[in-house]
Design an enzyme around this catalytic site. Sequence first.
Site, PDB file in Angstrom:
ATOM      1  N   ASN A   7     -10.396  -3.531  -6.582  1.00  0.00           N
ATOM      2  CA  ASN A   7      -9.418  -2.554  -6.107  1.00  0.00           C
ATOM      3  C   ASN A   7     -10.164  -1.230  -5.957  1.00  0.00           C
ATOM      4  O   ASN A   7     -10.380  -0.517  -6.927  1.00  0.00           O
ATOM      5  CB  ASN A   7      -8.285  -2.450  -7.135  1.00  0.00           C
ATOM      6  CG  ASN A   7      -7.230  -1.436  -6.729  1.00  0.00           C
ATOM      7  OD1 ASN A   7      -7.355  -0.734  -5.718  1.00  0.00           O
ATOM      8  ND2 ASN A   7      -6.173  -1.347  -7.521  1.00  0.00           N
ATOM      9  N   LYS A  14     -12.117  -0.372  -9.231  1.00  0.00           N
ATOM     10  CA  LYS A  14     -11.600  -1.123 -10.392  1.00  0.00           C
ATOM     11  C   LYS A  14     -11.801  -2.596 -10.126  1.00  0.00           C
ATOM     12  O   LYS A  14     -11.718  -3.039  -8.979  1.00  0.00           O
ATOM     13  CB  LYS A  14     -10.110  -0.850 -10.581  1.00  0.00           C
ATOM     14  CG  LYS A  14      -9.784   0.582 -10.902  1.00  0.00           C
ATOM     15  CD  LYS A  14      -8.351   0.685 -11.441  1.00  0.00           C
ATOM     16  CE  LYS A  14      -7.909   2.123 -11.531  1.00  0.00           C
ATOM     17  NZ  LYS A  14      -7.169   2.615 -10.373  1.00  0.00           N
ATOM     18  N   ARG A  90      -8.112  -5.643  -2.758  1.00  0.00           N
ATOM     19  CA  ARG A  90      -6.857  -4.969  -2.391  1.00  0.00           C
ATOM     20  C   ARG A  90      -7.172  -4.016  -1.243  1.00  0.00           C
ATOM     21  O   ARG A  90      -8.073  -3.184  -1.341  1.00  0.00           O
ATOM     22  CB  ARG A  90      -6.341  -4.175  -3.584  1.00  0.00           C
ATOM     23  CG  ARG A  90      -5.199  -3.283  -3.206  1.00  0.00           C
ATOM     24  CD  ARG A  90      -4.630  -2.560  -4.414  1.00  0.00           C
ATOM     25  NE  ARG A  90      -3.505  -1.749  -3.977  1.00  0.00           N
ATOM     26  CZ  ARG A  90      -3.370  -0.461  -4.301  1.00  0.00           C
ATOM     27  NH1 ARG A  90      -4.261   0.160  -5.035  1.00  0.00           N
ATOM     28  NH2 ARG A  90      -2.316   0.204  -3.882  1.00  0.00           N
ATOM     29  N   HIS A 179       2.856  -0.801  -1.844  1.00  0.00           N
ATOM     30  CA  HIS A 179       3.158  -1.539  -3.088  1.00  0.00           C
ATOM     31  C   HIS A 179       3.610  -2.964  -2.793  1.00  0.00           C
ATOM     32  O   HIS A 179       4.277  -3.594  -3.628  1.00  0.00           O
ATOM     33  CB  HIS A 179       4.312  -0.878  -3.893  1.00  0.00           C
ATOM     34  CG  HIS A 179       3.955   0.406  -4.556  1.00  0.00           C
ATOM     35  ND1 HIS A 179       4.848   1.443  -4.632  1.00  0.00           N
ATOM     36  CD2 HIS A 179       2.848   0.808  -5.209  1.00  0.00           C
ATOM     37  CE1 HIS A 179       4.298   2.446  -5.296  1.00  0.00           C
ATOM     38  NE2 HIS A 179       3.065   2.077  -5.647  1.00  0.00           N
ATOM     39  N   GLY A 209       6.101   4.290 -10.685  1.00  0.00           N
ATOM     40  CA  GLY A 209       4.901   4.733 -11.401  1.00  0.00           C
ATOM     41  C   GLY A 209       4.601   6.157 -10.986  1.00  0.00           C
ATOM     42  O   GLY A 209       5.515   6.926 -10.716  1.00  0.00           O
ATOM     43  N   GLY A 211       3.210   6.762  -8.231  1.00  0.00           N
ATOM     44  CA  GLY A 211       3.773   6.565  -6.913  1.00  0.00           C
ATOM     45  C   GLY A 211       4.898   5.552  -7.076  1.00  0.00           C
ATOM     46  O   GLY A 211       4.764   4.616  -7.867  1.00  0.00           O
ATOM     47  N   ARG A 240       4.326  13.883  -5.685  1.00  0.00           N
ATOM     48  CA  ARG A 240       4.723  13.809  -4.268  1.00  0.00           C
ATOM     49  C   ARG A 240       6.202  14.132  -4.112  1.00  0.00           C
ATOM     50  O   ARG A 240       7.012  13.685  -4.927  1.00  0.00           O
ATOM     51  CB  ARG A 240       4.472  12.402  -3.709  1.00  0.00           C
ATOM     52  CG  ARG A 240       2.999  12.038  -3.683  1.00  0.00           C
ATOM     53  CD  ARG A 240       2.803  10.586  -3.277  1.00  0.00           C
ATOM     54  NE  ARG A 240       1.931   9.916  -4.208  1.00  0.00           N
ATOM     55  CZ  ARG A 240       1.711   8.610  -4.250  1.00  0.00           C
ATOM     56  NH1 ARG A 240       2.332   7.818  -3.409  1.00  0.00           N
ATOM     57  NH2 ARG A 240       0.889   8.100  -5.119  1.00  0.00           N
ATOM     58  N   ASP A 282       3.776  13.611 -15.431  1.00  0.00           N
ATOM     59  CA  ASP A 282       3.879  12.414 -16.262  1.00  0.00           C
ATOM     60  C   ASP A 282       5.312  12.279 -16.798  1.00  0.00           C
ATOM     61  O   ASP A 282       5.849  13.209 -17.414  1.00  0.00           O
ATOM     62  CB  ASP A 282       2.888  12.544 -17.423  1.00  0.00           C
ATOM     63  CG  ASP A 282       2.712  11.245 -18.167  1.00  0.00           C
ATOM     64  OD1 ASP A 282       1.606  10.706 -18.154  1.00  0.00           O
ATOM     65  OD2 ASP A 282       3.705  10.767 -18.777  1.00  0.00           O
ATOM     66  N   PHE A 283       5.895  11.115 -16.582  1.00  0.00           N
ATOM     67  CA  PHE A 283       7.298  10.922 -16.954  1.00  0.00           C
ATOM     68  C   PHE A 283       7.531  11.065 -18.466  1.00  0.00           C
ATOM     69  O   PHE A 283       8.603  11.492 -18.892  1.00  0.00           O
ATOM     70  CB  PHE A 283       7.799   9.560 -16.462  1.00  0.00           C
ATOM     71  CG  PHE A 283       9.289   9.452 -16.502  1.00  0.00           C
ATOM     72  CD1 PHE A 283      10.080  10.079 -15.556  1.00  0.00           C
ATOM     73  CD2 PHE A 283       9.922   8.728 -17.506  1.00  0.00           C
ATOM     74  CE1 PHE A 283      11.469   9.998 -15.600  1.00  0.00           C
ATOM     75  CE2 PHE A 283      11.311   8.640 -17.560  1.00  0.00           C
ATOM     76  CZ  PHE A 283      12.085   9.282 -16.607  1.00  0.00           C
ATOM     77  N   ARG A 284       6.496  10.739 -19.267  1.00  0.00           N
ATOM     78  CA  ARG A 284       6.634  10.911 -20.720  1.00  0.00           C
ATOM     79  C   ARG A 284       6.818  12.390 -21.064  1.00  0.00           C
ATOM     80  O   ARG A 284       7.659  12.751 -21.897  1.00  0.00           O
ATOM     81  CB  ARG A 284       5.399  10.378 -21.453  1.00  0.00           C
ATOM     82  CG  ARG A 284       5.347   8.878 -21.502  1.00  0.00           C
ATOM     83  CD  ARG A 284       3.989   8.396 -21.887  1.00  0.00           C
ATOM     84  NE  ARG A 284       3.055   8.589 -20.777  1.00  0.00           N
ATOM     85  CZ  ARG A 284       1.956   7.880 -20.577  1.00  0.00           C
ATOM     86  NH1 ARG A 284       1.625   6.951 -21.440  1.00  0.00           N
ATOM     87  NH2 ARG A 284       1.179   8.098 -19.551  1.00  0.00           N
ATOM     88  N   GLU A 383      -0.656  -6.900 -10.003  1.00  0.00           N
ATOM     89  CA  GLU A 383      -1.160  -6.995  -8.630  1.00  0.00           C
ATOM     90  C   GLU A 383      -2.476  -7.766  -8.573  1.00  0.00           C
ATOM     91  O   GLU A 383      -2.716  -8.533  -7.648  1.00  0.00           O
ATOM     92  CB  GLU A 383      -1.316  -5.589  -8.040  1.00  0.00           C
ATOM     93  CG  GLU A 383       0.040  -4.926  -7.837  1.00  0.00           C
ATOM     94  CD  GLU A 383      -0.033  -3.416  -7.670  1.00  0.00           C
ATOM     95  OE1 GLU A 383      -0.202  -2.967  -6.547  1.00  0.00           O
ATOM     96  OE2 GLU A 383       0.079  -2.698  -8.681  1.00  0.00           O
TER      97      GLU A 383
HETATM   98  P1  ADP Z   1       0.261   4.381 -10.861  1.00  0.00           P
HETATM   99  O1  ADP Z   1       1.299   4.594  -9.799  1.00  0.00           O
HETATM  100  O2  ADP Z   1      -0.788   5.442 -10.875  1.00  0.00           O
HETATM  101  O3  ADP Z   1      -0.269   2.972 -10.946  1.00  0.00           O
HETATM  102  P2  ADP Z   1       1.630   3.722 -13.343  1.00  0.00           P
HETATM  103  O4  ADP Z   1       2.347   2.549 -12.790  1.00  0.00           O
HETATM  104  O5  ADP Z   1       0.589   3.502 -14.376  1.00  0.00           O
HETATM  105  O6  ADP Z   1       1.045   4.662 -12.225  1.00  0.00           O
HETATM  106  O7  ADP Z   1       2.764   4.690 -13.946  1.00  0.00           O
HETATM  107  C1  ADP Z   1       2.476   5.937 -14.484  1.00  0.00           C
HETATM  108  C2  ADP Z   1       3.799   6.555 -14.951  1.00  0.00           C
HETATM  109  O8  ADP Z   1       4.353   5.709 -15.959  1.00  0.00           O
HETATM  110  C3  ADP Z   1       3.636   7.938 -15.541  1.00  0.00           C
HETATM  111  O9  ADP Z   1       4.658   8.798 -15.078  1.00  0.00           O
HETATM  112  C4  ADP Z   1       3.838   7.687 -17.020  1.00  0.00           C
HETATM  113  O10 ADP Z   1       4.392   8.774 -17.653  1.00  0.00           O
HETATM  114  C5  ADP Z   1       4.797   6.523 -17.017  1.00  0.00           C
HETATM  115  N1  ADP Z   1       4.739   5.854 -18.320  1.00  0.00           N
HETATM  116  C6  ADP Z   1       3.712   5.139 -18.827  1.00  0.00           C
HETATM  117  N2  ADP Z   1       3.979   4.753 -20.097  1.00  0.00           N
HETATM  118  C7  ADP Z   1       5.205   5.257 -20.401  1.00  0.00           C
HETATM  119  C8  ADP Z   1       6.049   5.231 -21.554  1.00  0.00           C
HETATM  120  N3  ADP Z   1       5.676   4.604 -22.659  1.00  0.00           N
HETATM  121  N4  ADP Z   1       7.232   5.867 -21.473  1.00  0.00           N
HETATM  122  C9  ADP Z   1       7.621   6.501 -20.354  1.00  0.00           C
HETATM  123  N5  ADP Z   1       6.872   6.576 -19.234  1.00  0.00           N
HETATM  124  C10 ADP Z   1       5.695   5.968 -19.262  1.00  0.00           C
END
Ligand code: ADP
Length: 397
Positions: A7, A14, A90, A179, A209, A211, A240, A282-284, A383
């Site tokens: 990838n 990767k 990919r 995706h 994620g 994205g 985005r 970051d969603f966290r 994937e």
């Molecule tokens: P990408 O699109 O780069 O592949 P990922 O699918 O890895 O990204 O998703 C990243 C997102 O997932 C980030 O916003 C991150 O905060 C969120 N995320 C990852 N682990 C957790 C968790 N334990 N709780 C809440 N959100 C999470």
Amino acid sequence: MIILVVNAGSSSLKYQLIDMKDESVIAKGNCDRIGIDGHISHKAASGAVVEEDCAFPTHAEAFDRLVQALTTGEAAVISSMAEISAVGHRVVQGAETFKETTIATDEIIDKIDELRELAPVHNPGNAMALRACRKIMPDVPQVCVFDTAFHSTIPEKAFMFGFPYEDYEQYHVRKYGFHGTSHRFVTAKLQELMNRDLKDMKVVSCHLGNGSSITAVQNGRSIDTTMGFTPLDGVLMGTRCGAVDPSAVTYLGTKHGFDYAEMDAYMNKKSGLLGISGKSSDFRDITAASEAGDHRASLAKAMLVYDIKKDIGAYAAAMNGLDAVIFTGGIGENAPNCREEVCENMEFLGIQLDKEANDFKGELRKISTPDSKVEVWVIPTNEELLIARDTLAMVQK
Ligand code: ADP
């Protein structure tokens, strides 16, 4: 049979080595910072690791180092590259040229490279990795799995934009969707889990994620998806903006004095959860800040949830019904709060979330109540495994 899955991004490569006997991962890693300086992180199934700074002027040097990591030293997992039967790549943008998984030839790689205009960030890296790999392993089949291919079934009325038709004919401006490998993997898994043929099902797959994209899958085929000409369209994402009024783009570009490239970067890198919250993509972090009472973080989360909700409703309307909703991707798999808020007040559609079942992270699980008309599932995506399976199927043909 051992398959290498690659990838490649613009500055990273990767990889996973998968033993198709039991679909186990023998080793995986990432060659990062290509064209900048270079670093390899490699991990064998035994736990042995390689972490090393290297010089990666191009993808070719990264590929050489990856070969070395797989075949020599403590974290080696094979004695020579001859043990690898095929390589699956990919590829992000296949446009209308590649509607299915394809064996790479020099001409095919050139065509992938030519599509760079439609995917300037991704396709050049994919083409470079394909060329580097063919040089080192000239006799091993290389297979291209396209992110856009799953969406090639989207009908014209859903993939066209409202620009003059000539822009589609001349510049190929239309919705492509992304995706696809992830949406295809999780919907195939759903078929197994529900023990029902996808051909008789109406499914909305939410890949959330950094994205994110939502896809409507009817009779096993993608009929619409939220990402468009590029992965910028659709729901609010980490950095985005997602779908906005196009006039706001020209207006804001003028106000900020941006040229097109600057406006593009603004929409791709400074917007979304980051731009709204002013704190993080970051969603966290967004969840933590929201719980601490930060209004803009709460707003960013609410905007994302609202976007997803509306897309589920829109796609249920487009399909005249709904049998299942899937959550996947970093947020979809790990954020129970996001799933709960999306599924709230969706009883009219037949969605009943089991809040207790939903209270977990990162596993495969059904999270709807037993009497919910629509089944809701969390399905971790993979994937790489789908690329390996496609590659195996291609070389066995
Ligand atoms: P990408 O699109 O780069 O592949 P990922 O699918 O890895 O990204 O998703 C990243 C997102 O997932 C980030 O916003 C991150 O905060 C969120 N995320 C990852 N682990 C957790 C968790 N334990 N709780 C809440 N959100 C999470």
